[in-house]
Design an enzyme around this catalytic site. Structure first.
Site, short mmCIF file in Angstrom:
data_model
loop_
_atom_site.label_atom_id
_atom_site.label_comp_id
_atom_site.label_asym_id
_atom_site.label_seq_id
_atom_site.Cartn_x
_atom_site.Cartn_y
_atom_site.Cartn_z
N GLN A 1 0.82 -1.20 0.00
CA GLN A 1 0.00 0.00 0.00
C GLN A 1 0.86 1.26 0.00
O GLN A 1 0.34 2.36 -0.11
CB GLN A 1 -0.90 0.02 1.24
N GLU B 1 -13.39 4.46 5.77
CA GLU B 1 -14.42 3.52 6.14
C GLU B 1 -14.99 3.99 7.45
O GLU B 1 -14.99 3.29 8.45
CB GLU B 1 -13.85 2.10 6.24
O1 CDP Z 1 -7.01 6.48 1.41
P1 CDP Z 1 -8.23 5.81 0.85
O2 CDP Z 1 -8.33 5.88 -0.63
O3 CDP Z 1 -8.44 4.44 1.39
O4 CDP Z 1 -9.47 6.59 1.45
P2 CDP Z 1 -10.21 7.91 0.99
O5 CDP Z 1 -9.26 8.95 0.60
O6 CDP Z 1 -11.09 8.21 2.11
O7 CDP Z 1 -11.08 7.51 -0.26
C1 CDP Z 1 -11.71 6.29 -0.56
C2 CDP Z 1 -12.37 6.41 -1.95
O8 CDP Z 1 -13.54 7.25 -1.85
C3 CDP Z 1 -11.47 7.07 -3.02
O9 CDP Z 1 -11.73 6.54 -4.29
C4 CDP Z 1 -11.92 8.51 -2.93
O10 CDP Z 1 -11.55 9.27 -4.03
C5 CDP Z 1 -13.42 8.38 -2.71
N1 CDP Z 1 -13.97 9.58 -2.05
C6 CDP Z 1 -14.90 10.37 -2.70
O11 CDP Z 1 -15.32 10.03 -3.82
N2 CDP Z 1 -15.37 11.51 -2.08
C7 CDP Z 1 -14.96 11.87 -0.84
N3 CDP Z 1 -15.42 12.97 -0.27
C8 CDP Z 1 -14.04 11.06 -0.16
C9 CDP Z 1 -13.54 9.92 -0.79
#
Ligand code: CDP
Length: 785
Positions: free
Chosen positions: A221, A738
């Site tokens: 990761q 999550e």
């Molecule tokens: O670091 P990780 O990608 O696990 O987590 P994240 O940044 O919280 O985002 C998870 C997924 O959800 C990614 O594809 C983000 O781009 C999407 N996301 C989104 O569409 N809108 C948000 N406000 C937050 C996350």
């Protein structure tokens, strides 16, 4: 929220995931799909004992098997100064055992063979002579006088204590407790849980002895951080190390640490001059790779009789396993646990934490949430619920009375976080409305009269994600900033290279949408490249919901940088001053004369064919983002649960989840993330459990002992949202990560306890098996008899 058209599909559009095209056709490219010419296969011998002196390792029978090329022992690794390696927490960890084994499943030796089955069969022929030692499987016994010292090889280490850490104001908190009219106390344990990605960990190490080039395909990761760690461990020049993380079948924190298998395979490839593949099996993954939680928590809340919260005190014991190997920001020993004040205006708080070595595999990874935030949210919500019962207040009213009000942001918490934005009452009201709270409470009374026990559980949470600002956040000294590079080709198509590494979160789609939003090129015309350290900018990787707050921000910023140049070229094409150019994606027009227009695609072509004198050709840029603050997603969950008091069996009747992750880039992907988190929250509340017997045997080393919920058991979810943008983030998003994992276990446990209130059950630990729930009823009845 969508601002771009259905044609451009920037932020706010539920664009179908670009990456799914290859996944649903079986065209993903996972480590175990890859074959390199001359590739050998490695299998690892693991210790059956949790703690034992290693007297000797006899490899002769294994080495004699036709097809076996080499057998690697700790002694051999030591000859190359590779028997130990640094961990992401600045500890050391054995690569292959030289002195004694410290947990069941620890790596003792490895066989390299021409075929994976030969390697595995030969492992069974290695003869090891062990002398078992006393075993410690929890922090309480680790701290006891006379406990066997697990890390006796460390200079100055005379016990099992790793760290002591405090946050908050002790004196102010003590005073709050002196002034309190009610003190609520809770001892609870957040059990060890395993991220269990569908794809286990593995690598192919390919070291060219002629050039010294080491290409390591790895389930990681955080490929860039791993490259730097490898350079430090092996003393290889960093420019000769290339880490490639191809498609990854789920990570959830499990694929952040550096595992001994990666190091042994690389050393073997270097020595043998062949690529070496290592893929662990399911039991190896469950028994030896990064666990999460395993947190023993004591919490106390000071309140006034009218329900006003005055202070919070917690003391924690973290079971870190035999090596302290989790990747927490180095300043914060138990991660960001000090978010434990949650969504409440708590004037004082004090957190004390101690970490201990035990004879278990290393744990503490950021699983399906930020660093230790799940544990913190669980503790505060359980305490709030208990306080409501003791005060005789409705749990929703107690929460609302103490929520940080909407106009108080930015708000400094008692442990020093500056919450950027929030509307906690808004999210709670929405959840209560969706579940029909008042009506449900009335029905609950009626049902109790008929001998049916329903409970209603609530949890409001504030997460902290997006680590982080360089002055406070680093791992092994590497600042937690991240990069993005954007290059627009002459035909108007683009490539975006990012430091994040998707493991199923849909980055190839959402990050393309950010570019679409900023410069008007459609997501399908933007290739998103990630996971190859030779071809992407540096960054600390994807875990703890940090990608959107850091890499998403870098993507928006680099797009804006590229747009500045595009505007200049557009002015040149339109033969006007730059100030007279307007941009309404994808068109640059002349102010007051909208019929004079060129598209971003025209501009891209001109960047290579017709650019102003004195300007460099090309249209590209890079940006490294240093976030000014973390982001603070939040939400409220409400569940209704029916408990059969004859058997302890409980059934979820309703599950409502309202999340606020700021501006949603792709609402469909966000919902998918929340579904995953809710499932995990339910799993840990209901069934997941890895335990260890007194000899340190891992009970839960396969999926018949370690129960994960499937779609069959998992209750239906009803999702709601509120949108409170993060004011400092370039697109107003917060990581969604999550967050569901944070709130849902507490909501389920609170619901079961709520149902059992008539019996006086106030505390049960997860997982809530029916036997445990039934026993809690019996115990509570016996105590009141
Ligand atoms: O670091 P990780 O990608 O696990 O987590 P994240 O940044 O919280 O985002 C998870 C997924 O959800 C990614 O594809 C983000 O781009 C999407 N996301 C989104 O569409 N809108 C948000 N406000 C937050 C996350």
């Amino acid at each position: 929220m969508a601002q771009t058209t259905d044609e451009i599909r920037g932020i706010g559009h539920s664009v179908k995931r670009k990456e799914d095209d290859r996944f649903i056709r079986g065209r993903g490219n996972y480590i175990d799909d890859m074959q390199l010419p001359g590739m050998l296969h490695m299998a690892i011998l693991r210790s059956p004992y949790a703690h034992a002196t290693l007297n000797s390792v006899d490899t002769s029978a294994a080495a004699a098997v036709p097809g076996v090329i080499a057998v690697v022992t700790g002694e051999l690794m030591a000859q190359h100064n590779l028997a130990w390696m640094p961990t992401m927490s600045g500890d050391t960890e054995a690569v292959l055992v030289t002195d004694k084994v410290r947990f069941q499943g620890q790596e003792v030796a490895a066989v390299i063979a021409t075929d994976p089955y030969i390697a595995r069969d030969a492992v069974d022929l290695i003869q090891v002579d062990y002398d078992p030692l006393g075993v410690v499987v929890d922090p309480q016994s680790a701290a006891a006088d006379g406990a066997p010292v697990i890390r006796d090889e460390k200079e100055g280490q005379t016990d099992n204590h790793i760290y002591h850490w405090e946050s908050g104001d002790k004196d102010a908190t003590d005073k709050a407790f002196t002034d309190a009219e009610l003190v609520v106390k809770l001892d609870t344990f957040y059990p060890r849980s395993h991220p269990s990605p569908l794809e286990t960990c593995g690598c192919i190490a390919d070291v060219d002895p002629a050039t010294g080039q080491a290409t390591i395909y790895m389930t990681s990761q955080a490929p860039h951080a791993i490259r730097t760690v490898f350079a430090l461990v092996a003393g290889l020049p960093e420019e000769n190390i290339r880490i490639v993380s191809p498609d990854i079948g789920g990570g959830f924190g499990n694929k952040v640490p550096v595992y001994p298998g990666y190091v042994v395979a690389t050393a073997a490839s270097l020595l043998l001059g062949h690529p070496v593949k290592w893929i662990e099996d399911r039991s190896e993954n469950l028994i030896s790779t990064g666990f999460a939680r395993d947190f023993h928590m004591h919490g106390e809340m000071a309140l006034k009789r009218d329900g006003t919260m005055l202070g919070l005190r917690t003391s924690l014991q973290a079971d870190e396993g035999a090596f302290h190997a989790d990747a927490q920001p180095s300043k914060f020993k138990v991660g960001l646990f000090h978010i434990v004040t949650g969504s409440y205006e708590l004037p004082s708080a004090h957190v004390v934490a101690d970490g201990y070595y035990t004879n278990k595999a290393p744990g503490g990874v950021a699983y399906r949430c930020s660093f230790r935030v799940t544990e913190a949210s669980y503790l505060i919500e359980r305490l709030v619920q208990n306080a409501a019962y003791e005060l005789g207040m409705d749990p929703a009213d107690l929460r609302k009375k103490n929520f940080i009000p909407e106009d108080a942001f930015p708000y400094e918490s008692a442990t020093g976080f500056i919450y950027d934005s929030g509307n906690y009452e808004g999210a709670m009201n929405k959840a209560l409305e969706m579940i029909g709270y008042d009506q449900l409470r009335r029905e609950q009374e009626e049902m109790r009269a008929q001998g049916k026990y329903w409970g209603i559980g609530l949890a409001s949470f504030t997460e902290v994600v997006g680590a982080g600002p360089h002055k406070d956040y680093d791992i092994l000294g590497l600042k937690m900033n991240d990069g993005a590079e954007l290059r627009i080709h002459p035909t108007g198509k683009a490539i975006l290279k990012i430091s994040a590494k998707t493991q199923g979160q849909g980055h190839e789609t959402t990050f393309a949408q950010i570019v679409a939003e900023e410069i008007g090129i459609q997501p399908e015309d933007i290739k998103v490249q990630h996971g190859d350290t030779d071809n992407t900018p540096y960054g600390l990787g994807t875990y703890a919901s940090r990608s959107t707050p850091t890499v998403g921000a870098a993507t928006a910023m680099v797009s804006r940088r590229v747009l500045e140049k595009a505007r200049k070229i557009a002015a040149h094409l339109l033969e006007v001053d730059e100030d007279d150019v307007e941009f309404t994606r994808p068109n640059f027009t002349v102010k007051g004369a909208p019929e004079k227009a060129v598209t971003i695609q025209d501009v891209a072509f001109a960047a290579y064919t017709n650019f102003p004198d004195g300007m460099e050709s090309g249209l590209e840029g890079s940006y490294y983002y240093d976030p000014p603050n973390l982001t603070f997603p939040f939400g409220t969950y409400a569940v209704a649960v029916e408990v059969d008091i004859e058997t302890g069996v409980w059934k979820v009747q309703r599950m409502v989840a309202v999340d606020d992750c700021g501006v949603r880039i792709n609402p469909m992907i966000v919902e998918g993330q929340i579904h995953g988190g809710l499932t995990e929250g339910y799993g840990i509340a209901a069934m997941e459990q890895i335990t260890f017997d007194e000899n340190g045997n891992c009970i839960g080393a396969n999926f018949t002992d370690y129960l994960l919920p499937t779609s069959w058991e998992t209750p239906m979810f009803e999702l709601g949202e509120t949108v409170t943008p993060s004011p400092h983030h370039p697109i107003g998003a917060k990581g969604v990560g999550e967050s569901a994992t944070v709130g849902s276990p507490a909501a389920y446990v609170n619901a079961v306890i709520d149902a059992l209130q008539p019996f006086g059950v106030t505390n049960i630990d997860m997982p809530l098996t029916s036997a445990k729930v039934w026993q809690a009823i019996q115990d509570a009845q016996a105590a009141t008899a």
